[in-house]
Design a protein around this motif. Structure first.
Motif, short mmCIF file in Angstrom:
data_model
loop_
_atom_site.label_atom_id
_atom_site.label_comp_id
_atom_site.label_asym_id
_atom_site.label_seq_id
_atom_site.Cartn_x
_atom_site.Cartn_y
_atom_site.Cartn_z
N GLY A 1 -0.54 -3.39 -8.17
CA GLY A 1 -0.48 -1.94 -8.18
C GLY A 1 0.81 -1.49 -8.83
N ASN B 1 0.82 -1.21 0.00
CA ASN B 1 0.00 0.00 0.00
C ASN B 1 0.85 1.26 0.00
OD1 ASN B 1 -2.44 -1.39 -0.05
ND2 ASN B 1 -2.65 -1.39 2.17
N CYS C 1 5.22 -2.98 -11.69
CA CYS C 1 3.92 -3.57 -11.38
C CYS C 1 4.18 -4.51 -10.22
CB CYS C 1 3.36 -4.34 -12.57
SG CYS C 1 1.85 -5.25 -12.16
N THR D 1 2.44 1.66 -3.54
CA THR D 1 1.53 1.87 -4.67
C THR D 1 0.52 2.99 -4.44
OG1 THR D 1 -0.08 0.27 -3.85
CG2 THR D 1 1.68 -0.57 -5.32
N LEU E 1 -2.18 2.49 -2.88
CA LEU E 1 -3.49 1.84 -2.79
C LEU E 1 -3.86 1.56 -1.35
CD1 LEU E 1 -3.11 -0.64 -5.79
CD2 LEU E 1 -4.35 1.53 -5.74
N GLN F 1 -5.13 -1.60 -0.08
CA GLN F 1 -5.48 -3.02 -0.16
C GLN F 1 -5.90 -3.51 1.22
OE1 GLN F 1 -5.77 -4.90 -2.78
NE2 GLN F 1 -6.23 -6.73 -1.63
#
Length: 175
Positions: A53, A31, A63, A34, A36, A38
């Protein structure tokens, strides 16, 4: 795992596996890298979920593929089989193996199994803040010398050490 999952991300550069035992802060690392959020959970019956991500460091694009926590790659469960298949595939260029600094010896079994599948590994010794609170000291330089791969100390919740982790990853994928 379908080819579509990874093929749609080839434009994002290097594909990196993120592996580790349950509850080592692996998804927190994911997280933070990225951006994000998650959701994580490691309990019996939880669906095997893979998150992906993107991240950028310097001029490299990544990636990141985050697998469910697993204790080994012996293919005794769906989680183990999925992680093993992907790490040893041609799609994964390198693996970040996240370990818990408070129980490092228990986490190194998975690292050794990953090293049998790929020599492009960075060890992320996470939860260094928790280890410090418990009076645990880890000689990162000595551990790196013993393991023969980059070893980076992090406290992902505080975003500490993650730039060093990505710098080490940059070097590993460029070799």
């Amino acid at each position: 795992m379908s080819d579509e999952f990874i093929l749609k991300n080839e434009k994002n550069g290097h594909v990196i596996s993120l592996a580790g035992n349950p509850n080592v802060g692996k998804s927190t690392v994911f997280n933070q890298l990225t951006g994000l959020k998650q959701h994580t959970g490691n309990w019996p019956g939880k669906t095997v979920g893979i998150a992906e991500g993107t991240s950028q460091h310097q001029n490299n694009y990544y990636c990141l593929v985050d697998f469910p926590g697993t204790y080994s790659l012996s293919s005794n469960s769906e989680e183990e089989e999925v992680a093993q298949d992907f790490i040893q595939s041609d799609l994964s260029e390198a693996t970040i193996c996240v370990c818990d600094a408070t129980s490092l010896e228990r986490n190194l079994n998975l690292f050794l199994q990953i090293m049998q599948l790929s020599d492009k590994v960075v060890v992320c010794v996470n939860l260094m803040d928790e280890a410090h609170k418990k009076g645990i000291e880890i000689n990162i330089e000595k551990l790196q010398s013993l393991l023969g791969v980059p070893v980076i100390a992090t406290a992902a919740r505080q975003n500490k050490g993650l730039d060093n982790l990505m710098t080490a990853l940059d070097k590993v994928v460029s070799e």
